[in-house]
Design a protein around this motif. Structure first.
Motif, PDB file in Angstrom:
ATOM      1  N   GLY A  44       0.713  -1.107   0.071  1.00 29.57           N
ATOM      2  CA  GLY A  44      -0.108  -0.204  -0.112  1.00 29.57           C
ATOM      3  C   GLY A  44       0.993   1.293  -0.125  1.00 29.57           C
ATOM      4  N   THR A  45       0.576   2.086  -0.880  1.00 28.80           N
ATOM      5  CA  THR A  45       1.287   3.593  -0.829  1.00 28.80           C
ATOM      6  C   THR A  45       1.066   4.414   0.465  1.00 28.80           C
ATOM      7  OG1 THR A  45      -0.466   4.654  -1.845  1.00 28.80           O
ATOM      8  CG2 THR A  45       1.404   3.647  -3.271  1.00 28.80           C
ATOM      9  N   ILE A  46       1.840   5.128   0.624  1.00 28.77           N
ATOM     10  CA  ILE A  46       2.036   6.103   1.966  1.00 28.77           C
ATOM     11  C   ILE A  46       0.288   6.844   1.960  1.00 28.77           C
ATOM     12  CG2 ILE A  46       2.748   7.845   3.309  1.00 28.77           C
ATOM     13  CD1 ILE A  46       5.590   7.108   1.853  1.00 28.77           C
ATOM     14  N   THR A  47      -0.059   7.326   0.920  1.00 27.07           N
ATOM     15  CA  THR A  47      -1.183   8.029   0.866  1.00 27.07           C
ATOM     16  C   THR A  47      -2.539   7.155   0.835  1.00 27.07           C
ATOM     17  OG1 THR A  47      -1.096   8.234  -1.541  1.00 27.07           O
ATOM     18  CG2 THR A  47      -0.157  10.280  -0.147  1.00 27.07           C
ATOM     19  N   LYS A  48      -2.350   6.096   0.562  1.00 23.18           N
ATOM     20  CA  LYS A  48      -3.550   5.249   0.427  1.00 23.18           C
ATOM     21  C   LYS A  48      -3.771   4.266   1.516  1.00 23.18           C
ATOM     22  CE  LYS A  48      -4.222   5.974  -4.518  1.00 23.18           C
ATOM     23  NZ  LYS A  48      -4.140   5.153  -6.061  1.00 23.18           N
ATOM     24  N   MET A  49      -2.801   3.750   2.101  1.00 25.93           N
ATOM     25  CA  MET A  49      -2.653   2.837   3.212  1.00 25.93           C
ATOM     26  C   MET A  49      -3.324   3.428   4.348  1.00 25.93           C
ATOM     27  SD  MET A  49       0.351   0.737   5.254  1.00 25.93           S
ATOM     28  CE  MET A  49       0.499  -0.702   4.019  1.00 25.93           C
ATOM     29  N   GLY A  93      14.218   1.719  -0.829  1.00 22.33           N
ATOM     30  CA  GLY A  93      12.894   2.081  -1.064  1.00 22.33           C
ATOM     31  C   GLY A  93      12.224   1.467  -2.031  1.00 22.33           C
ATOM     32  N   ALA A  94      10.784   1.245  -2.015  1.00 22.24           N
ATOM     33  CA  ALA A  94      10.129   0.444  -3.125  1.00 22.24           C
ATOM     34  C   ALA A  94       8.611   1.173  -2.943  1.00 22.24           C
ATOM     35  CB  ALA A  94      10.082  -0.957  -3.080  1.00 22.24           C
ATOM     36  N   VAL A  95       7.875   1.499  -4.052  1.00 21.13           N
ATOM     37  CA  VAL A  95       6.747   1.831  -4.057  1.00 21.13           C
ATOM     38  C   VAL A  95       5.790   0.796  -3.389  1.00 21.13           C
ATOM     39  CG1 VAL A  95       4.492   2.292  -5.598  1.00 21.13           C
ATOM     40  CG2 VAL A  95       6.856   3.080  -6.355  1.00 21.13           C
ATOM     41  N   TYR A 114       6.086  -1.785   5.331  1.00 18.93           N
ATOM     42  CA  TYR A 114       6.769  -3.075   5.594  1.00 18.93           C
ATOM     43  C   TYR A 114       8.362  -2.725   5.560  1.00 18.93           C
ATOM     44  CZ  TYR A 114       8.877  -7.693   4.693  1.00 18.93           C
ATOM     45  OH  TYR A 114       9.563  -8.871   4.663  1.00 18.93           O
ATOM     46  N   ALA A 115       8.871  -1.642   4.889  1.00 15.10           N
ATOM     47  CA  ALA A 115      10.243  -1.496   4.672  1.00 15.10           C
ATOM     48  C   ALA A 115      10.557  -0.760   6.081  1.00 15.10           C
ATOM     49  CB  ALA A 115      10.525  -0.549   3.431  1.00 15.10           C
ATOM     50  N   ALA A 116       9.868   0.300   6.614  1.00 19.54           N
ATOM     51  CA  ALA A 116      10.239   0.910   7.850  1.00 19.54           C
ATOM     52  C   ALA A 116      10.190  -0.037   8.977  1.00 19.54           C
ATOM     53  CB  ALA A 116       9.182   1.956   8.034  1.00 19.54           C
ATOM     54  N   GLY A 151      20.264 -13.315  -2.690  1.00 17.71           N
ATOM     55  CA  GLY A 151      20.268 -13.744  -4.381  1.00 17.71           C
ATOM     56  C   GLY A 151      21.173 -12.152  -4.936  1.00 17.71           C
ATOM     57  N   GLY A 152      21.591 -11.298  -4.140  1.00 20.99           N
ATOM     58  CA  GLY A 152      22.057 -10.086  -4.603  1.00 20.99           C
ATOM     59  C   GLY A 152      21.273  -8.862  -4.374  1.00 20.99           C
ATOM     60  N   MET A 153      20.168  -9.099  -4.240  1.00 17.79           N
ATOM     61  CA  MET A 153      19.482  -7.988  -4.393  1.00 17.79           C
ATOM     62  C   MET A 153      19.716  -6.726  -3.571  1.00 17.79           C
ATOM     63  SD  MET A 153      15.196  -7.947  -2.978  1.00 17.79           S
ATOM     64  CE  MET A 153      14.629  -9.012  -4.525  1.00 17.79           C
ATOM     65  N   SER A 154      20.492  -6.964  -2.239  1.00 22.24           N
ATOM     66  CA  SER A 154      20.715  -5.840  -1.366  1.00 22.24           C
ATOM     67  C   SER A 154      21.931  -4.986  -1.918  1.00 22.24           C
ATOM     68  CB  SER A 154      21.118  -6.208   0.082  1.00 22.24           C
ATOM     69  OG  SER A 154      19.782  -6.872   0.534  1.00 22.24           O
TER      70      SER A 154
END
Length: 254
Positions: free
Chosen positions: A98-103, A149-151, A156-158, A245-248
């Motif tokens: 969910g985006t910040i403005t819609k969650m 960061g991700a849209v 979750y990220a925070a 798998g290298g994502m970070s």
């Protein structure tokens, strides 16, 4: 190298499904008696039954890490069961997109309360029990989202970024009590919960951008989990270790 978990007692939260169920099995196969905690009684019973069918010691604890009473009760029940608690894997988590403005704020609060405060509660109540025996291994399960960061990933990220920080602070506070605190930064695992939360094909699309070109499986973290839980990992604490798998660490590949 002593990777044995014989005589150790472990708690895995979110053990009713996904990687939590797998992590419980990995610790049991290493020799630990494993308490499996989760909110869904039937799912937890299935995990425990599967472990017991393989001849392992397992114990069901129905409870929500979002409740301090539930966590305190879980630790007490485990202490009654085995007289000690040596390993805690803070795996329970939610990741509603969910985006910040819609969650809705309620979803934001639920995510923080489960992913971050749930781990805090487990650390808070388990550390004194661990300290009684001079041995503790706390392993927090975090995510590459904690670093990038991700849209649609703000909550979750925070929560996972804060969990990384909690890992390091807890390591500083608890080390002289014989307790290490580390985090496994787990890559995308195509669990039922993940697949059900995102558009079809999301996991596969992410996998294509990685150097290893596949999603993760729980077994990718088995060796690290065993290391961090065992005596062999006694000099590792405050670490946030990617198994992704290298994502970070690698730019997305085209």
């Amino acid at each position: 190298m002593d990777l044995s978990l014989d005589t150790r007692v472990a708690l895995v939260t979110g053990a009713g499904s996904g990687i939590g169920r797998d992590f419980a099995a990995f610790l049991a196969r290493g020799g630990a008696a494993v308490a499996c905690m989760g909110r869904r009684p039937q799912a937890i019973a299935e995990t425990v039954s599967a472990l017991q069918a393989e001849g392992f010691e397992a114990f069901a604890v129905v409870g929500d890490v979002g409740s301090d009473d539930d966590v305190q009760s879980a630790v007490a029940k485990i202490s009654d069961w085995k007289g000690r608690l040596d390993i805690v894997v803070n795996n329970a988590g939610v990741y509603p997109p969910g985006t910040i403005t819609k969650m809705a704020e309620s979803e934001w609060q639920r995510t923080i309360d489960t992913n971050l405060s749930g781990a805090y509660r487990c650390i808070r109540h388990s550390a004194p029990v661990m300290a009684q025996h001079g041995y503790g291994r706390i392993i927090n399960i975090t995510s590459p989202s904690s670093l990038r960061g991700a849209v649609g990933q703000a909550a979750y990220a925070a929560s996972k970024a804060a969990l990384n920080s909690l890992t390091q602070s807890a390591a500083a506070e608890l080390g002289r009590k014989g307790i290490t605190v580390n985090a496994i930064l787990m890559g995308v695992v195509a669990t039922e919960a993940f697949v059900g939360s995102y558009p079809e094909g999301t996991a596969e699309l992410l996998a294509k951008s990685l150097p290893v070109a596949r999603t993760a499986i729980a077994e990718d973290a088995e060796g690290l989990l065993r290391l961090l839980a065992s005596q062999a990992g006694s000099y590792m604490t405050g670490c946030v270790i990617p198994v992704d798998g290298g994502m970070s660490n690698v730019m997305p590949l085209i």
